[in-house]
Scaffold this active site. Structure first.
Site, PDB file in Angstrom:
ATOM      1  N   GLU A 186      -2.735   3.940  -3.982  1.00 22.17           N
ATOM      2  CA  GLU A 186      -2.423   5.166  -3.244  1.00 22.17           C
ATOM      3  C   GLU A 186      -1.767   6.253  -4.083  1.00 22.17           C
ATOM      4  O   GLU A 186      -2.044   7.451  -3.908  1.00 22.17           O
ATOM      5  CB  GLU A 186      -1.551   4.837  -2.024  1.00 22.17           C
TER       6      GLU A 186
ATOM      7  N   HIS B 218       1.571  -6.109   3.929  1.00 16.61           N
ATOM      8  CA  HIS B 218       0.174  -6.261   3.561  1.00 16.61           C
ATOM      9  C   HIS B 218      -0.203  -5.597   2.242  1.00 16.61           C
ATOM     10  O   HIS B 218      -1.303  -5.802   1.748  1.00 16.61           O
ATOM     11  CB  HIS B 218      -0.715  -5.650   4.650  1.00 16.61           C
TER      12      HIS B 218
ATOM     13  N   ARG C 271      -1.150  -4.277  -1.441  1.00 12.93           N
ATOM     14  CA  ARG C 271      -1.730  -5.006  -2.576  1.00 12.93           C
ATOM     15  C   ARG C 271      -0.680  -5.424  -3.587  1.00 12.93           C
ATOM     16  O   ARG C 271      -0.733  -6.530  -4.135  1.00 12.93           O
ATOM     17  CB  ARG C 271      -2.778  -4.130  -3.273  1.00 12.93           C
TER      18      ARG C 271
END
Length: 367
Positions: A131, A207, A209
């Site tokens: 991101e 959750h 990565r």
């Protein structure tokens, strides 16, 4: 003016829904929606809740998808849609692979791009991954930047984005939350039937990565041991569909009756759980913005955050992923009511719930 809004994940849909609805009410604007369905089921329930029917649905999600696959499919698909529609403005949101693909597709066809929730930064390109790089690249590609906070605006100015192209709007996630949280919703049949709301309930989400593997194992071990020491505490954990997350959750919590594992919740019941819980423990981005609006302290399970405003305001604390730090962070809020109340009563820095209106007015007047 034709405005095409592109998004692909549940968080994007939640945050873009108020804006899409606001745009559609303007007689001067022809509003179009394209979804990549980078997330399929989780996206669909948000579209249904906010009564949004996409004009285009690329449906790119498949089992075992990689970032390369998502990027190439989204880029090609959105490029074809832009070529067909020839919009005056493409709107993308946040920092997903769909966001980057949309901004790049618009650039290739010289279509102006507006970036909603612009300017968030951690200064670490691998945290969060991918991101942080997605939003930095979109910051370079976009023509108009809708910054949710003054700090986000300052980040953009530091990157030499012209001041006249940056607009301070607040965050549309607060719009979505306030439009949703007062709706009636039953939690029956969601796997939470044994939950005791008379106890202090922790909402857990995890959750990302960068937390897969050892960090997640340490987080879950800390939560499990905290629950064992506090008989008046229960945990709701809507488990992400990723197999790695599900396996780790089962290994850590399957024998603990105080921890309630359930499927990912639709947005409406999720808002009800957030409204009713005692505190939030998360590695999510959006929850750092949403929960404080409901007076819920947030403990952030990450080493860095692109939302320092919540930390500065006192609505959230960055506790990392280390077992000891997670134990101490959660224990402090459970055992010290003064600390808990100071966080619960802090002022949410993410806006007044009218960000979509502000963005729409800017599009009409400035673009």
């Amino acid at each position: 003016m034709k405005v095409l809004s592109a998004f692909g994940t549940r968080p994007e849909a939640i945050k873009m829904a108020p804006l899409v609805r606001c745009l559609s009410r303007q007689p001067q604007i022809e509003s179009k929606v394209a979804v990549t369905a980078q997330h399929r089921e989780m996206l669909d329930q948000v579209l249904q809740l906010f009564q949004i029917t996409p004009d285009y649905d690329l449906n790119i999600m498949h089992s075992g998808q990689t970032l390369e696959n998502i990027t190439s499919l989204a880029l090609r698909g959105l490029g074809q849609i832009i070529a067909e529609e020839k919009p005056d403005l493409l709107l993308v949101h946040g920092d997903t692979t769909t966001t980057l693909s949309g901004a790049l597709a618009a650039f290739y066809q010289q279509v102006p791009c507006g970036h909603v929730e612009a300017g968030l930064r951690t200064a670490d390109k691998y945290a969060p991954f991918p991101e942080e790089i997605n939003r930095r690249l979109v910051g370079s590609l976009a023509d108009f930047h809708f910054a949710p906070t003054a700090a986000a605006r300052d980040n953009l100015l530091a990157e030499n984005i012209p001041a006249e192209k940056i607009f301070l709007t607040g965050n549309t996630v607060i719009d979505a939350l306030l439009q949703t949280v007062e709706q009636e919703c039953s939690l029956a049949g969601l796997g939470l039937d044994r939950l005791d709301w008379a106890k202090r309930v922790i909402l857990l989400t995890c959750h990302r990565r960068e937390n897969w593997g050892r960090p997640m194992e340490e987080i879950f071990a800390a939560v499990a041991d905290t629950v064992r020491e506090h008989s008046d505490v229960e945990v709701i954990f809507p488990v992400h569909k990723n197999p790695l997350v599900r396996q780790a959750a089962q290994e850590a919590f399957s024998t603990l009756s105080q921890v309630h594992l359930c499927q990912p919740l639709d947005y409406l019941p999720f808002c009800q759980v957030m409204k009713s819980c005692h505190l939030v423990l998360t590695d999510s981005g959006g929850l750092q913005e949403e929960a404080p609006a409901l007076g819920k302290p947030v403990l952030v399970l990450r080493e860095v955050t692109e939302r320092p405003e919540a930390i500065a305001a006192g609505t959230a604390r960055l506790i990392g992923t280390d077992y000891r730090r997670v134990r101490e962070g959660v224990g402090l809020l459970l055992d010290d009511d003064k600390v808990y109340q100071s966080m619960a009563q802090a002022v949410n820095p993410y806006g007044d719930g009218r960000a979509a209106q502000y963005i729409t007015e800017i599009i009409l007047k400035k673009i």
